[in-house]
Motif scaffolding. Structure first.
Motif, short mmCIF file in Angstrom:
data_model
loop_
_atom_site.label_atom_id
_atom_site.label_comp_id
_atom_site.label_asym_id
_atom_site.label_seq_id
_atom_site.Cartn_x
_atom_site.Cartn_y
_atom_site.Cartn_z
N PRO A 221 23.16 -22.83 32.64
CA PRO A 221 21.95 -23.65 32.09
C PRO A 221 21.33 -23.55 30.73
O PRO A 221 21.39 -22.22 30.37
N ALA A 222 21.08 -24.44 30.01
CA ALA A 222 20.81 -24.42 28.80
C ALA A 222 19.56 -23.25 28.47
O ALA A 222 19.20 -22.93 27.24
N ASP A 223 18.49 -23.21 29.44
CA ASP A 223 17.26 -22.58 29.14
C ASP A 223 17.62 -21.01 29.49
O ASP A 223 16.63 -19.94 29.55
N LEU A 224 18.88 -20.50 29.75
CA LEU A 224 19.08 -19.09 30.01
C LEU A 224 19.90 -18.69 28.98
O LEU A 224 20.56 -19.19 28.25
N GLN A 225 19.46 -17.26 28.70
CA GLN A 225 20.11 -16.43 27.58
C GLN A 225 21.44 -15.78 28.16
O GLN A 225 21.46 -15.87 29.58
N VAL A 226 22.48 -15.62 27.49
CA VAL A 226 23.83 -15.39 28.16
C VAL A 226 24.12 -13.96 27.46
O VAL A 226 24.27 -13.93 26.16
N HIS A 227 24.51 -12.95 28.47
CA HIS A 227 24.94 -11.73 28.05
C HIS A 227 26.26 -11.27 28.17
O HIS A 227 26.49 -11.33 29.53
N LEU A 228 27.06 -11.32 27.50
CA LEU A 228 28.55 -11.05 27.82
C LEU A 228 29.00 -9.73 27.86
O LEU A 228 28.67 -8.94 26.67
N ILE A 229 29.53 -9.06 28.76
CA ILE A 229 30.33 -7.64 28.81
C ILE A 229 31.50 -7.78 28.62
O ILE A 229 32.21 -8.44 29.32
N LEU A 230 32.08 -7.33 27.45
CA LEU A 230 33.52 -7.57 27.25
C LEU A 230 33.95 -6.36 26.37
O LEU A 230 33.43 -5.77 26.05
N ASP A 231 35.66 -6.36 26.46
CA ASP A 231 35.98 -5.30 25.64
C ASP A 231 36.09 -5.38 24.07
O ASP A 231 35.92 -6.42 23.63
N ASN A 232 36.86 -4.42 23.45
CA ASN A 232 37.19 -4.53 22.15
C ASN A 232 38.37 -5.50 21.88
O ASN A 232 38.98 -5.02 20.48
#
Length: 363
Positions: free
Chosen positions: A252-263
């Protein structure tokens, strides 16, 4: 008129004996049987009759008589258990210590680790004796484990960042664990799989035929366990950018998105950085180098591997991708989140303790 019974000899306790008996009663590590015997002697020494002691301690009169008599005859030693019958012990404490020290501090001349046979030959004991000693002290020279410590200079900061997202996610935001499962092989066995029958497990040929590979990009929602997936034949920054675009459309466009990912390098190319600048609601949180265990999507990949890929038979990449998509859709019908329980401090304390053990062993 009933005849009087035999006269019971008096029981007296010296001050030194009383101090020992009361110490056994107070000490938490004293065996319950020894504590009860001490209580019997002290009660009798205070002038209580056998029947009174029996009633007060809720035990039989014969038990009171037995330990009262043992104390009168042998003192404090009489309250301890007699040696059990049987063959005297042949393996001494020194023999046990010699085996343990040799196991921990030495290696055989012709091998990297001890076996029960080689240790028995080196110490002159039997194999069964060596096996019993090793089991008693949880020693297993035949087993070995590997480990890898992260050399990331920002290890502590990254652990606190990622674990903080798991345990205390921000409001009006979605936390996604993102990674790629690359080089998933479509394997077809060289012979048909023989199904399981009573008494015989499923059987498959050892050799197989490769039909190609595919790559699964996946984003696991930490809160719900739902997975957003995308399959691509290649594994480049271009495919990762397409996956980010898909996430942008589905979240949804009203949400911030935090991505946990590797290097991985594809996550940091100029093209990806440019895309992130154009989509400021996306925030990247990198796990430390050599610490992919921090990414919960790895646990989901393990489920996929164990339940679908490991024993799967696919004659083409298309068949493999159909199976993965079907399994992903089935998962999302009843998603199950993976709950993170360890705090950052607990993880860092455990890593520090492990490093100290390694350092101590080196010295």
């Amino acid at each position: 008129m009933s005849r009087p019974g035999p006269k019971i000899p008096p029981l007296s306790v010296t001050d030194a004996q009383r101090a020992v008996l009361e110490g056994w009663l107070r000490r938490r590590t004293t065996a319950q049987a020894l504590a009860q015997r001490s209580r019997i002697v002290l009660e009798c020494a205070d002038g209580h009759s056998i029947m009174e002691v029996s009633r007060r301690l809720r035990i039989t009169p014969d038990t009171v008589r037995t330990w009262r008599r043992r104390f009168i005859e042998r003192g404090l030693d009489g309250l301890c258990d007699d040696p059990r019958p049987g063959v005297p012990r042949k393996i001494t404490d020194a023999d046990v210590e010699r085996v343990i020290v040799k196991t921990l501090e030495e290696t055989p001349k012709n091998a990297t680790h001890w076996s029960t046979r080689s240790m028995a030959a080196a110490t002159g004991m039997s194999q069964s004796t060596i096996s019993r000693i090793w089991r008693a002290f949880a020693l297993a020279p035949h087993r070995s484990q590997t480990f890898k410590l992260s050399t990331d200079p920002l290890f502590i900061d990254k652990v606190r960042d990622v674990v903080g997202l798991y345990l205390d996610p921000p409001e009006k935001a979605l936390v996604l664990c993102v990674d790629e499962k690359s080089q998933i092989q479509a394997l077809d066995r060289s012979q048909p799989v023989l199904p399981m029958v009573p008494g015989v497990p499923e059987r498959r040929s050892h050799d197989y035929v490769r039909a190609g590979t595919t790559t699964l990009f996946a984003a696991l929602e930490v809160a719900t366990g739902k997975v957003i997936g995308s399959l691509h034949r290649r594994h480049r920054a271009a495919e990762f950018k397409k996956f980010l675009t898909k996430l942008d459309k589905e979240v949804p466009a009203d949400l911030q998105v935090h991505l946990i990912l590797d290097n991985y390098a594809t996550h940091k190319t100029p093209d990806i950085k440019k895309w992130l600048l154009a989509h400021p609601r996306f925030h990247l949180h990198f796990t430390p180098t050599s610490a992919s265990w921090l990414n919960l999507v790895e646990r989901w990949f393990a489920e996929l591997t164990q339940k679908k890929l490991k024993r799967g038979v696919h004659r083409s990449v298309q068949a493999l991708e159909r199976d993965i998509r079907a399994w992903l859709a089935d998962w999302n019908e009843h998603p199950r989140p993976f709950v993170w329980t360890k705090t950052a401090d607990e993880i860092l304390d455990k890593v520090a303790a492990y490093c100290r053990r390694i350092s101590d062993s080196d010295h």
